[in-house]
Motif scaffolding. Structure first.
Motif, PDB file in Angstrom:
ATOM      1  N   ILE A  23      33.550  -3.007 -44.350  1.00 43.11           N
ATOM      2  CA  ILE A  23      34.062  -1.975 -45.258  1.00 43.11           C
ATOM      3  C   ILE A  23      33.824  -2.353 -46.722  1.00 43.11           C
ATOM      4  CG2 ILE A  23      36.429  -2.913 -45.313  1.00 43.11           C
ATOM      5  CD1 ILE A  23      37.398   0.020 -45.434  1.00 43.11           C
ATOM      6  N   ASN A  24      33.703  -3.629 -47.014  1.00 46.25           N
ATOM      7  CA  ASN A  24      33.466  -4.081 -48.388  1.00 46.25           C
ATOM      8  C   ASN A  24      32.022  -4.481 -48.654  1.00 46.25           C
ATOM      9  OD1 ASN A  24      36.102  -3.747 -49.364  1.00 46.25           O
ATOM     10  ND2 ASN A  24      36.737  -5.635 -48.362  1.00 46.25           N
ATOM     11  N   THR A  25      31.239  -4.682 -47.608  1.00 52.88           N
ATOM     12  CA  THR A  25      29.860  -5.133 -47.809  1.00 52.88           C
ATOM     13  C   THR A  25      28.822  -4.096 -47.405  1.00 52.88           C
ATOM     14  OG1 THR A  25      29.794  -6.145 -45.612  1.00 52.88           O
ATOM     15  CG2 THR A  25      30.512  -7.546 -47.454  1.00 52.88           C
ATOM     16  N   LYS A  26      29.217  -3.137 -46.546  1.00 52.30           N
ATOM     17  CA  LYS A  26      28.247  -2.152 -46.051  1.00 52.30           C
ATOM     18  C   LYS A  26      28.701  -0.731 -46.352  1.00 52.30           C
ATOM     19  CE  LYS A  26      26.434  -5.327 -42.634  1.00 52.30           C
ATOM     20  NZ  LYS A  26      26.321  -5.691 -41.224  1.00 52.30           N
ATOM     21  N   LEU A  27      29.537  -0.175 -45.475  1.00 51.86           N
ATOM     22  CA  LEU A  27      29.944   1.216 -45.643  1.00 51.86           C
ATOM     23  C   LEU A  27      31.451   1.320 -45.829  1.00 51.86           C
ATOM     24  CD1 LEU A  27      27.742   2.904 -42.873  1.00 51.86           C
ATOM     25  CD2 LEU A  27      27.228   2.621 -45.310  1.00 51.86           C
ATOM     26  N   PHE A  28      31.884   1.789 -47.001  1.00 45.84           N
ATOM     27  CA  PHE A  28      33.300   1.966 -47.274  1.00 45.84           C
ATOM     28  C   PHE A  28      33.826   3.158 -46.483  1.00 45.84           C
ATOM     29  CE2 PHE A  28      37.004   3.440 -49.664  1.00 45.84           C
ATOM     30  CZ  PHE A  28      37.707   2.252 -49.770  1.00 45.84           C
ATOM     31  N   ILE A  29      35.033   3.008 -45.946  1.00 47.57           N
ATOM     32  CA  ILE A  29      35.686   4.102 -45.222  1.00 47.57           C
ATOM     33  C   ILE A  29      36.755   4.679 -46.137  1.00 47.57           C
ATOM     34  CG2 ILE A  29      37.006   4.759 -43.176  1.00 47.57           C
ATOM     35  CD1 ILE A  29      35.906   2.136 -41.882  1.00 47.57           C
ATOM     36  N   GLY A  30      36.495   5.843 -46.679  1.00 47.45           N
ATOM     37  CA  GLY A  30      37.447   6.453 -47.596  1.00 47.45           C
ATOM     38  C   GLY A  30      37.939   7.794 -47.093  1.00 47.45           C
ATOM     39  N   THR A  31      38.531   8.561 -48.005  1.00 50.05           N
ATOM     40  CA  THR A  31      39.013   9.908 -47.702  1.00 50.05           C
ATOM     41  C   THR A  31      38.393  10.941 -48.641  1.00 50.05           C
ATOM     42  OG1 THR A  31      40.924   9.570 -49.167  1.00 50.05           O
ATOM     43  CG2 THR A  31      41.249   9.108 -46.811  1.00 50.05           C
ATOM     44  N   GLY A  32      37.414  10.512 -49.415  1.00 50.68           N
ATOM     45  CA  GLY A  32      36.834  11.378 -50.434  1.00 50.68           C
ATOM     46  C   GLY A  32      35.934  12.469 -49.890  1.00 50.68           C
ATOM     47  N   PRO A  33      35.352  13.282 -50.772  1.00 48.66           N
ATOM     48  CA  PRO A  33      34.559  14.436 -50.356  1.00 48.66           C
ATOM     49  C   PRO A  33      33.238  14.077 -49.682  1.00 48.66           C
ATOM     50  CG  PRO A  33      34.487  14.177 -52.738  1.00 48.66           C
ATOM     51  CD  PRO A  33      35.509  13.212 -52.235  1.00 48.66           C
ATOM     52  N   TYR A  34      32.790  12.846 -49.880  1.00 49.93           N
ATOM     53  CA  TYR A  34      31.538  12.410 -49.277  1.00 49.93           C
ATOM     54  C   TYR A  34      31.733  11.130 -48.482  1.00 49.93           C
ATOM     55  CZ  TYR A  34      29.241  16.004 -51.930  1.00 49.93           C
ATOM     56  OH  TYR A  34      28.881  17.229 -52.412  1.00 49.93           O
ATOM     57  N   LYS A  35      31.049  11.062 -47.358  1.00 49.40           N
ATOM     58  CA  LYS A  35      31.109   9.915 -46.459  1.00 49.40           C
ATOM     59  C   LYS A  35      29.873   9.041 -46.707  1.00 49.40           C
ATOM     60  CE  LYS A  35      31.409   8.965 -41.480  1.00 49.40           C
ATOM     61  NZ  LYS A  35      31.568   9.594 -40.157  1.00 49.40           N
ATOM     62  N   MET A  36      30.097   7.757 -46.954  1.00 51.25           N
ATOM     63  CA  MET A  36      28.994   6.846 -47.186  1.00 51.25           C
ATOM     64  C   MET A  36      28.236   6.631 -45.867  1.00 51.25           C
ATOM     65  SD  MET A  36      29.070   2.957 -48.746  1.00 51.25           S
ATOM     66  CE  MET A  36      30.044   3.377 -50.170  1.00 51.25           C
ATOM     67  N   THR A  37      26.930   6.865 -45.882  1.00 55.54           N
ATOM     68  CA  THR A  37      26.137   6.750 -44.651  1.00 55.54           C
ATOM     69  C   THR A  37      25.129   5.612 -44.692  1.00 55.54           C
ATOM     70  OG1 THR A  37      24.560   8.379 -45.496  1.00 55.54           O
ATOM     71  CG2 THR A  37      26.341   9.197 -44.080  1.00 55.54           C
ATOM     72  N   GLU A  38      24.721   5.187 -45.881  1.00 56.95           N
ATOM     73  CA  GLU A  38      23.771   4.076 -45.997  1.00 56.95           C
ATOM     74  C   GLU A  38      23.941   3.407 -47.348  1.00 56.95           C
ATOM     75  OE1 GLU A  38      18.993   3.142 -45.272  1.00 56.95           O
ATOM     76  OE2 GLU A  38      19.706   5.218 -45.370  1.00 56.95           O
ATOM     77  N   TYR A  39      23.899   2.092 -47.340  1.00 57.06           N
ATOM     78  CA  TYR A  39      24.063   1.325 -48.572  1.00 57.06           C
ATOM     79  C   TYR A  39      23.147   0.115 -48.549  1.00 57.06           C
ATOM     80  CZ  TYR A  39      26.291  -1.911 -51.902  1.00 57.06           C
ATOM     81  OH  TYR A  39      26.526  -2.791 -52.919  1.00 57.06           O
ATOM     82  N   ARG A  40      22.323   0.001 -49.569  1.00 51.21           N
ATOM     83  CA  ARG A  40      21.504  -1.192 -49.742  1.00 51.21           C
ATOM     84  C   ARG A  40      21.829  -1.765 -51.106  1.00 51.21           C
ATOM     85  NH1 ARG A  40      15.547   0.212 -47.274  1.00 51.21           N
ATOM     86  NH2 ARG A  40      16.278   0.851 -45.217  1.00 51.21           N
ATOM     87  N   ASP A  41      22.369  -2.965 -51.092  1.00 53.60           N
ATOM     88  CA  ASP A  41      22.829  -3.614 -52.325  1.00 53.60           C
ATOM     89  C   ASP A  41      21.709  -3.655 -53.363  1.00 53.60           C
ATOM     90  OD1 ASP A  41      24.719  -4.917 -53.921  1.00 53.60           O
ATOM     91  OD2 ASP A  41      23.985  -6.881 -53.318  1.00 53.60           O
ATOM     92  N   LYS A  42      22.030  -3.217 -54.558  1.00 52.67           N
ATOM     93  CA  LYS A  42      21.121  -3.210 -55.708  1.00 52.67           C
ATOM     94  C   LYS A  42      19.918  -2.279 -55.530  1.00 52.67           C
ATOM     95  CE  LYS A  42      22.433  -7.906 -56.973  1.00 52.67           C
ATOM     96  NZ  LYS A  42      22.005  -9.292 -57.133  1.00 52.67           N
ATOM     97  N   GLU A  43      20.005  -1.378 -54.509  1.00 51.83           N
ATOM     98  CA  GLU A  43      18.908  -0.427 -54.312  1.00 51.83           C
ATOM     99  C   GLU A  43      19.406   1.020 -54.346  1.00 51.83           C
ATOM    100  OE1 GLU A  43      16.034  -1.158 -51.194  1.00 51.83           O
ATOM    101  OE2 GLU A  43      16.629  -3.270 -51.110  1.00 51.83           O
ATOM    102  N   PHE A  44      20.215   1.409 -53.348  1.00 52.98           N
ATOM    103  CA  PHE A  44      20.672   2.793 -53.311  1.00 52.98           C
ATOM    104  C   PHE A  44      21.885   2.921 -52.401  1.00 52.98           C
ATOM    105  CE2 PHE A  44      17.609   2.454 -49.838  1.00 52.98           C
ATOM    106  CZ  PHE A  44      18.327   2.982 -48.774  1.00 52.98           C
TER     107      PHE A  44
END
Length: 199
Positions: free
Chosen positions: A148-169
């Motif tokens: 949850i802190n290094t890859k995909l955060f689980i929140g309640t906001g309007p958008y769901k995080m689907t992909e995360y690359r550190d220092k890229e996108f």
């Protein structure tokens, strides 16, 4: 390094607009005691984390207490320090602050040591709520290394995080079940959002 993305995928209890107006996010209302020491927030019914788990006051209390714990990797201590009993948590990370009170599933009370005119803007308006269940069973020292802190955060906001690359996108998709304390419910306007990180 995810903090800048939380505006998209997480909620605070409330924030404060440039005009000084309170903008509700996870909370739908709040009251301040006449002496300025107690802030009581009613959490909007129906808010769920992106994994389907309902948001409750226990998640808010967990988030605020964790902000005081350096063993968990927190760098947010200053935001929560106005809360009564915060120094005891800073001194001993095994404790929770006496001023962070779960009244019931939909109600959280924050009690201050002294009146603080900037509390709504500089504390409440800064702390994004994390799901307690994602950390259950993990020692404080392991929090910062959880997915949850290094890859995909689980929140309640309007958008769901689907992909995360550190220092890229980071990529987000619209969250169909989004609910906000200001009365909005449903899918946000854009289907997908991409944020490119330039270093």
């Amino acid at each position: 390094g995810q903090f800048f993305m939380w505006n998209w995928c997480a909620q605070r209890l409330a924030s404060v607009g440039a005009d000084g107006k309170v903008l509700y996010e996870a909370a739908e209302s709040h009251e301040v005691s006449p002496d300025g020491l107690e802030y009581t927030f009613k959490i909007k019914q129906g808010i769920k984390f992106h994994d389907g788990t309902p948001l409750t006051a226990a998640d808010v209390a967990f988030t605020w207490n964790t902000c005081l714990k350096t063993a968990a990797g927190s760098n947010s201590i200053a935001y929560v320090k106005p809360v009564k009993g915060s120094q005891a948590v800073i001194d001993d990370n095994s404790k929770d602050a006496e001023g962070i009170v779960v009244v019931d599933d939909q109600t959280i009370k924050l009690i201050l040591d002294q009146p603080n005119a900037g509390f709504m803007a500089k504390s409440v308006g800064v702390i994004f709520i994390a799901p307690k269940h994602a950390y259950d069973g993990t020692p404080l020292e392991g929090y910062k290394d959880l997915p949850i802190n290094t890859k995909l955060f689980i929140g309640t906001g309007p958008y769901k995080m689907t992909e995360y690359r550190d220092k890229e996108f980071v990529r987000f998709e619209a969250y169909d079940d989004f609910v906000s304390g200001d009365g909005f419910a449903g899918r946000p306007a854009a289907d997908k959002v991409s944020v490119v990180i330039y270093t």
